[in-house]
Design a protein around this motif. Sequence first.
Motif, PDB file in Angstrom:
ATOM      1  N   LEU A  17       0.275  -1.174   0.541  1.00 18.24           N
ATOM      2  CA  LEU A  17       0.399   0.261   0.241  1.00 18.24           C
ATOM      3  C   LEU A  17       1.052   1.145  -0.789  1.00 18.24           C
ATOM      4  O   LEU A  17       1.523   1.604   1.087  1.00 18.24           O
ATOM      5  CB  LEU A  17      -1.217   0.057   0.842  1.00 18.24           C
ATOM      6  CG  LEU A  17      -2.039   0.990   1.055  1.00 18.24           C
ATOM      7  CD1 LEU A  17      -2.583   1.099   0.330  1.00 18.24           C
ATOM      8  CD2 LEU A  17      -2.723   1.065   2.612  1.00 18.24           C
ATOM      9  N   ILE A  18       0.304   2.095  -1.090  1.00 16.20           N
ATOM     10  CA  ILE A  18       1.336   3.495  -0.848  1.00 16.20           C
ATOM     11  C   ILE A  18       0.572   4.288  -0.178  1.00 16.20           C
ATOM     12  O   ILE A  18       0.951   5.201   0.339  1.00 16.20           O
ATOM     13  CB  ILE A  18       1.766   3.949  -2.104  1.00 16.20           C
ATOM     14  CG1 ILE A  18       2.390   2.806  -3.193  1.00 16.20           C
ATOM     15  CG2 ILE A  18       1.869   5.535  -2.535  1.00 16.20           C
ATOM     16  CD1 ILE A  18       2.857   3.379  -4.333  1.00 16.20           C
ATOM     17  N   THR A  50     -18.527   3.988  -4.719  1.00 19.14           N
ATOM     18  CA  THR A  50     -17.033   3.370  -3.919  1.00 19.14           C
ATOM     19  C   THR A  50     -16.657   5.083  -2.895  1.00 19.14           C
ATOM     20  O   THR A  50     -16.551   5.838  -3.383  1.00 19.14           O
ATOM     21  CB  THR A  50     -15.883   4.153  -5.527  1.00 19.14           C
ATOM     22  OG1 THR A  50     -15.841   2.933  -6.713  1.00 19.14           O
ATOM     23  CG2 THR A  50     -14.362   3.856  -5.099  1.00 19.14           C
ATOM     24  N   ALA A  51     -15.837   4.386  -1.705  1.00 19.24           N
ATOM     25  CA  ALA A  51     -15.820   5.738  -0.970  1.00 19.24           C
ATOM     26  C   ALA A  51     -14.686   5.576  -0.997  1.00 19.24           C
ATOM     27  O   ALA A  51     -13.242   6.536  -1.001  1.00 19.24           O
ATOM     28  CB  ALA A  51     -16.030   4.581   0.705  1.00 19.24           C
ATOM     29  N   THR A  52     -13.069   4.402  -1.180  1.00 20.88           N
ATOM     30  CA  THR A  52     -12.006   4.567  -0.516  1.00 20.88           C
ATOM     31  C   THR A  52     -11.147   4.091  -1.982  1.00 20.88           C
ATOM     32  O   THR A  52     -11.653   3.268  -3.196  1.00 20.88           O
ATOM     33  CB  THR A  52     -11.390   4.324   0.399  1.00 20.88           C
ATOM     34  OG1 THR A  52     -12.168   4.728   1.303  1.00 20.88           O
ATOM     35  CG2 THR A  52     -10.177   4.732   0.496  1.00 20.88           C
ATOM     36  N   VAL A  53      -9.797   4.791  -2.666  1.00 21.15           N
ATOM     37  CA  VAL A  53      -9.206   4.125  -3.689  1.00 21.15           C
ATOM     38  C   VAL A  53      -8.136   4.052  -2.806  1.00 21.15           C
ATOM     39  O   VAL A  53      -7.542   4.487  -2.289  1.00 21.15           O
ATOM     40  CB  VAL A  53      -9.448   5.192  -5.105  1.00 21.15           C
ATOM     41  CG1 VAL A  53      -8.364   5.112  -6.189  1.00 21.15           C
ATOM     42  CG2 VAL A  53     -10.093   5.522  -5.343  1.00 21.15           C
ATOM     43  N   LEU A  54      -7.326   2.858  -2.932  1.00 18.82           N
ATOM     44  CA  LEU A  54      -5.863   2.273  -2.587  1.00 18.82           C
ATOM     45  C   LEU A  54      -5.016   2.253  -3.970  1.00 18.82           C
ATOM     46  O   LEU A  54      -5.399   2.098  -4.311  1.00 18.82           O
ATOM     47  CB  LEU A  54      -6.072   1.113  -2.282  1.00 18.82           C
ATOM     48  CG  LEU A  54      -7.006   0.607  -1.047  1.00 18.82           C
ATOM     49  CD1 LEU A  54      -7.164  -0.788  -0.405  1.00 18.82           C
ATOM     50  CD2 LEU A  54      -7.225   1.295   0.484  1.00 18.82           C
ATOM     51  N   LEU A  55      -4.036   3.189  -4.164  1.00 20.52           N
ATOM     52  CA  LEU A  55      -2.778   3.035  -4.690  1.00 20.52           C
ATOM     53  C   LEU A  55      -2.315   2.022  -4.133  1.00 20.52           C
ATOM     54  O   LEU A  55      -1.307   1.769  -3.563  1.00 20.52           O
ATOM     55  CB  LEU A  55      -1.776   4.114  -4.913  1.00 20.52           C
ATOM     56  CG  LEU A  55      -3.530   5.392  -5.400  1.00 20.52           C
ATOM     57  CD1 LEU A  55      -2.302   6.594  -6.536  1.00 20.52           C
ATOM     58  CD2 LEU A  55      -3.924   4.577  -6.696  1.00 20.52           C
ATOM     59  N   LEU A  56      -1.365   1.014  -4.888  1.00 19.03           N
ATOM     60  CA  LEU A  56      -0.280  -0.180  -4.007  1.00 19.03           C
ATOM     61  C   LEU A  56       0.744   0.055  -5.581  1.00 19.03           C
ATOM     62  O   LEU A  56       0.772   0.733  -6.600  1.00 19.03           O
ATOM     63  CB  LEU A  56      -0.918  -1.736  -5.009  1.00 19.03           C
ATOM     64  CG  LEU A  56      -2.246  -1.978  -4.322  1.00 19.03           C
ATOM     65  CD1 LEU A  56      -2.801  -3.140  -4.429  1.00 19.03           C
ATOM     66  CD2 LEU A  56      -2.216  -1.497  -2.416  1.00 19.03           C
ATOM     67  N   ASP A  57       2.050  -0.314  -4.609  1.00 22.20           N
ATOM     68  CA  ASP A  57       3.427  -0.750  -5.624  1.00 22.20           C
ATOM     69  C   ASP A  57       3.314  -0.983  -6.528  1.00 22.20           C
ATOM     70  O   ASP A  57       4.644  -0.711  -7.164  1.00 22.20           O
ATOM     71  CB  ASP A  57       4.325  -0.405  -4.840  1.00 22.20           C
ATOM     72  CG  ASP A  57       4.661  -1.877  -3.849  1.00 22.20           C
ATOM     73  OD1 ASP A  57       3.335  -2.862  -4.540  1.00 22.20           O
ATOM     74  OD2 ASP A  57       6.097  -1.882  -3.618  1.00 22.20           O
ATOM     75  N   THR A  58       2.528  -1.588  -6.908  1.00 26.12           N
ATOM     76  CA  THR A  58       2.579  -2.481  -7.934  1.00 26.12           C
ATOM     77  C   THR A  58       1.595  -1.979  -9.100  1.00 26.12           C
ATOM     78  O   THR A  58       1.287  -2.619 -10.312  1.00 26.12           O
ATOM     79  CB  THR A  58       2.124  -4.049  -7.904  1.00 26.12           C
ATOM     80  OG1 THR A  58       0.695  -3.510  -7.435  1.00 26.12           O
ATOM     81  CG2 THR A  58       2.397  -5.477  -6.998  1.00 26.12           C
ATOM     82  N   ASP A  59       1.373  -0.710  -9.333  1.00 25.12           N
ATOM     83  CA  ASP A  59       0.655  -0.209  -9.557  1.00 25.12           C
ATOM     84  C   ASP A  59      -0.857  -0.595 -10.234  1.00 25.12           C
ATOM     85  O   ASP A  59      -1.181  -0.071 -11.535  1.00 25.12           O
ATOM     86  CB  ASP A  59       1.280  -0.158 -11.300  1.00 25.12           C
ATOM     87  CG  ASP A  59       0.506   1.242 -12.660  1.00 25.12           C
ATOM     88  OD1 ASP A  59       1.122   2.161 -11.797  1.00 25.12           O
ATOM     89  OD2 ASP A  59       1.219   0.974 -13.409  1.00 25.12           O
ATOM     90  N   HIS A  60      -1.547  -1.389  -9.191  1.00 27.89           N
ATOM     91  CA  HIS A  60      -2.450  -1.655  -9.318  1.00 27.89           C
ATOM     92  C   HIS A  60      -3.363  -0.104  -8.378  1.00 27.89           C
ATOM     93  O   HIS A  60      -2.801   0.160  -7.559  1.00 27.89           O
ATOM     94  CB  HIS A  60      -2.590  -3.438  -8.422  1.00 27.89           C
ATOM     95  CG  HIS A  60      -2.079  -3.762  -9.100  1.00 27.89           C
ATOM     96  ND1 HIS A  60      -0.690  -4.697  -9.317  1.00 27.89           N
ATOM     97  CD2 HIS A  60      -2.889  -4.756  -9.825  1.00 27.89           C
ATOM     98  CE1 HIS A  60      -1.164  -5.322 -10.253  1.00 27.89           C
ATOM     99  NE2 HIS A  60      -2.380  -5.783 -10.602  1.00 27.89           N
ATOM    100  N   VAL A  61      -4.668  -0.436  -9.069  1.00 24.87           N
ATOM    101  CA  VAL A  61      -5.604   0.629  -8.541  1.00 24.87           C
ATOM    102  C   VAL A  61      -6.609  -0.040  -7.718  1.00 24.87           C
ATOM    103  O   VAL A  61      -7.259  -1.121  -8.601  1.00 24.87           O
ATOM    104  CB  VAL A  61      -5.807   1.909  -9.198  1.00 24.87           C
ATOM    105  CG1 VAL A  61      -6.893   3.140  -8.373  1.00 24.87           C
ATOM    106  CG2 VAL A  61      -4.737   2.974  -9.584  1.00 24.87           C
ATOM    107  N   VAL A  62      -7.294   0.046  -6.684  1.00 23.35           N
ATOM    108  CA  VAL A  62      -8.149  -0.561  -6.100  1.00 23.35           C
ATOM    109  C   VAL A  62      -9.991   0.449  -5.543  1.00 23.35           C
ATOM    110  O   VAL A  62      -9.395   0.768  -4.193  1.00 23.35           O
ATOM    111  CB  VAL A  62      -7.771  -1.462  -4.671  1.00 23.35           C
ATOM    112  CG1 VAL A  62      -8.402  -2.201  -4.180  1.00 23.35           C
ATOM    113  CG2 VAL A  62      -6.308  -2.511  -5.049  1.00 23.35           C
TER     114      VAL A  62
END
Length: 67
Positions: A17-18, A50-62
């Motif tokens: 998680l970034i 959608t309440a929250t967006v998570l940005l991951l170091d693998t360039d994925h968006v959740v």
Amino acid sequence: MKLLNIGFGNMVSAERLITVVSPDRQPIKRLIHASRERGMLFDAPYARTTATVLLLDTDHVVHTAID
């Protein structure tokens, strides 16, 4: 490895998680659109807003429905 519950039985690795951001801003909406086109978007709110967006170091968006 520590896992974060993002709702509905889904988990994300805390080490990956970034940042956690709101989906309301235009730059985040563009980022979501671009990640969807590249196949890097995980849509986890299960037909809820959608309440929250998570940005991951693998360039994925959740997308999540959890605040």
